[in-house]
Write a protein that holds these residues in place. Sequence first.
Motif, PDB file in Angstrom:
ATOM      1  N   GLU A  47      -0.089   5.471   0.177  1.00 39.33           N
ATOM      2  CA  GLU A  47      -1.165   6.471   0.266  1.00 39.33           C
ATOM      3  C   GLU A  47      -2.518   5.812   0.000  1.00 39.33           C
ATOM      4  N   ASP A  48      -3.272   6.324  -1.004  1.00 43.54           N
ATOM      5  CA  ASP A  48      -4.582   5.678  -1.206  1.00 43.54           C
ATOM      6  C   ASP A  48      -4.539   4.668  -2.358  1.00 43.54           C
ATOM      7  N   ASN A  49      -3.372   4.106  -2.584  1.00 46.22           N
ATOM      8  CA  ASN A  49      -3.263   3.041  -3.594  1.00 46.22           C
ATOM      9  C   ASN A  49      -2.996   1.709  -2.921  1.00 46.22           C
ATOM     10  N   LEU A  50      -3.745   0.730  -3.339  1.00 46.39           N
ATOM     11  CA  LEU A  50      -3.538  -0.626  -2.832  1.00 46.39           C
ATOM     12  C   LEU A  50      -3.079  -1.477  -4.014  1.00 46.39           C
ATOM     13  N   LYS A 100       0.836  -1.206   0.000  1.00 43.97           N
ATOM     14  CA  LYS A 100       0.000   0.000   0.000  1.00 43.97           C
ATOM     15  C   LYS A 100       0.862   1.244   0.000  1.00 43.97           C
ATOM     16  N   SER A 115     -14.540  -1.129   7.313  1.00 40.25           N
ATOM     17  CA  SER A 115     -13.388  -0.401   6.788  1.00 40.25           C
ATOM     18  C   SER A 115     -13.801   0.962   6.216  1.00 40.25           C
ATOM     19  N   GLU A 161     -11.960   2.685   4.131  1.00 39.86           N
ATOM     20  CA  GLU A 161     -11.582   2.756   2.718  1.00 39.86           C
ATOM     21  C   GLU A 161     -11.627   1.374   2.068  1.00 39.86           C
ATOM     22  N   LYS A 217      -7.466   1.899  -6.456  1.00 46.12           N
ATOM     23  CA  LYS A 217      -7.618   3.176  -5.761  1.00 46.12           C
ATOM     24  C   LYS A 217      -8.523   2.898  -4.578  1.00 46.12           C
ATOM     25  N   LEU A 218      -8.170   3.457  -3.425  1.00 46.86           N
ATOM     26  CA  LEU A 218      -9.024   3.265  -2.255  1.00 46.86           C
ATOM     27  C   LEU A 218      -9.880   4.510  -2.057  1.00 46.86           C
ATOM     28  N   GLY A 219     -11.110   4.299  -1.661  1.00 47.72           N
ATOM     29  CA  GLY A 219     -12.010   5.432  -1.409  1.00 47.72           C
ATOM     30  C   GLY A 219     -13.058   5.032  -0.403  1.00 47.72           C
ATOM     31  N   ARG A 220     -13.967   5.962  -0.125  1.00 43.45           N
ATOM     32  CA  ARG A 220     -15.017   5.657   0.859  1.00 43.45           C
ATOM     33  C   ARG A 220     -15.985   4.641   0.269  1.00 43.45           C
TER      34      ARG A 220
END
Length: 502
Positions: free
Chosen positions: A410-413, A408, A434, A436, A486-489
């Motif tokens: 930042e907001d990338n997995l 991981k 979770s 994100e 991309k991780l998000g809500r």
Amino acid sequence: MISYNRLMMTLLLAGALLAGKTVSAQWTGPRKKVEQRIDVKYGPLTPAHRTDEAMERFRTYGLGQFIHWGLYAIPGNEWEGVSARKGAAASEWIRTWSGPTAPKDWKNTYDNLYKQFNPKGFDAKLWAKQAKEMGAKYLIFTTKHHDGFALWPSKYTGYTIKKSPYKKDIVKQVVDAYTAEGIDVFLYFSILEWNNSNYMGKAPSTPEEKAKFNKFLEYTRNQLLELLQNYPQIKGFWFDGTWDQSWIQSYDFTYKLEKELREKHPGLIIGSRFRNDEFGKRHFDSNGDMLGDYEQGWERKMPKEFEWLEGRDWDCVMTIPPNGWGYMKDWSGIYTKTSDDLIDMLMNCVSMNGNFVLNFGPDGNGRMHPGEDKLAKEIGDWIKINGEAVYGVRHAGLAPSKLGYFTKKEDNLYLTVFNRPVNNIVRIAVPKNSAEVPVEAVLLQNGQSLALKRSDIGLDLDKNTYYDIVLPATFSADKAFVVKMKLGRPKGQSDQLMDAKM
Ligand code: FHN
């Protein structure tokens, strides 16, 4: 007054020492918790988790290169057509060759190999270029191994490169060439020396032995200060050969020496192999606190579970043959790791916040083994496409996937897939609560967008929800590949399903 705990520890240690046992660290499971802390005078000198620039950089390396080079490169694990396999522990241990296959007067022959050391094909710039192409961000280079032969012209011994026909300072060439390529350099340094008359494995006991070993300690200190002075660009030391009682009993000296090295070279990184506490505890002191900046015990092995590491920094050093760090002429009849094996190990390490350090053993002429050249190229080709999932990444905090390894940034997995599912569905399990979740997915290698949908499977008592990413049936891969998410809500809630009443 000495406390009861301390007294017990001292008695236990004395018992272990009398029985001739080394008190060693534990590398094969979660560390046992220390029940009661005791007074340790010679514990860690640095915080458990350094946050300075040098250490933060160490955490981004991902891939390193180890190079074992020395006189052992000349025989390459054999002598006059006779193999040292089964006669010596490893190719760089060939001086210890014994048993029926050992050549006559072998130690003497070995100790005179320096007279032939003339690696005309050695070009540090070529090595550094190759390491860069492979994707290595740091190098650990053997300044001297257990045979004591120094690859730099040390003022403190006659057994150095200067006495060989080659003469030139090899350490300098390596440090300069790698630094010029932007690769950080760490110097490997074996404390123990097989043919130094002042060295002994057992703790010195008579006044004569003590005087001799004190000379050895002073010599070690001088050499280390010399290395820092000669090669100020280096980032750290990678110590080895620190397991003998003579060194273990020198805890007052080693404590002061570590302090001195750190003062002389701010930011210096030293692993957990350098010294022990006053109770003989190596790597971790008697309270379980790490003695150094990172765990240095993951040699040819890796932790099975991230939790075992308890947040500590670490590196894993790995050979290509099953064991053997120095040059091995003959790779036949043994398993040599493939680039798939090594990329798997690399991703396993970085997914648990560790660096993976791959060893090379150049030959007596300064050339890498052709098998190493091939692997370096294959790894480099893979990393050029997938490096984003390797460098500067952290543990993703998700349960391990059967398909591969998560990393991981930042907001990338990232999921590096080694086991492609037959139905082409890459299923990611994310805890239901979770904050994100994956909201977009692409193939890292070409940016191709991948279909993604949430799948509330409805398993009884399941704490996860699932995100299914569909690989195009036309997509073919003959190596591991990376799915970047991309991780998000989360959009909407997972279905609230009633758990079964049984
Ligand atoms: O004995 C050495 C061995 O030859 C090699 O240098 C490895 C590298 O980690 N370290 C020692 C064994 O732990």
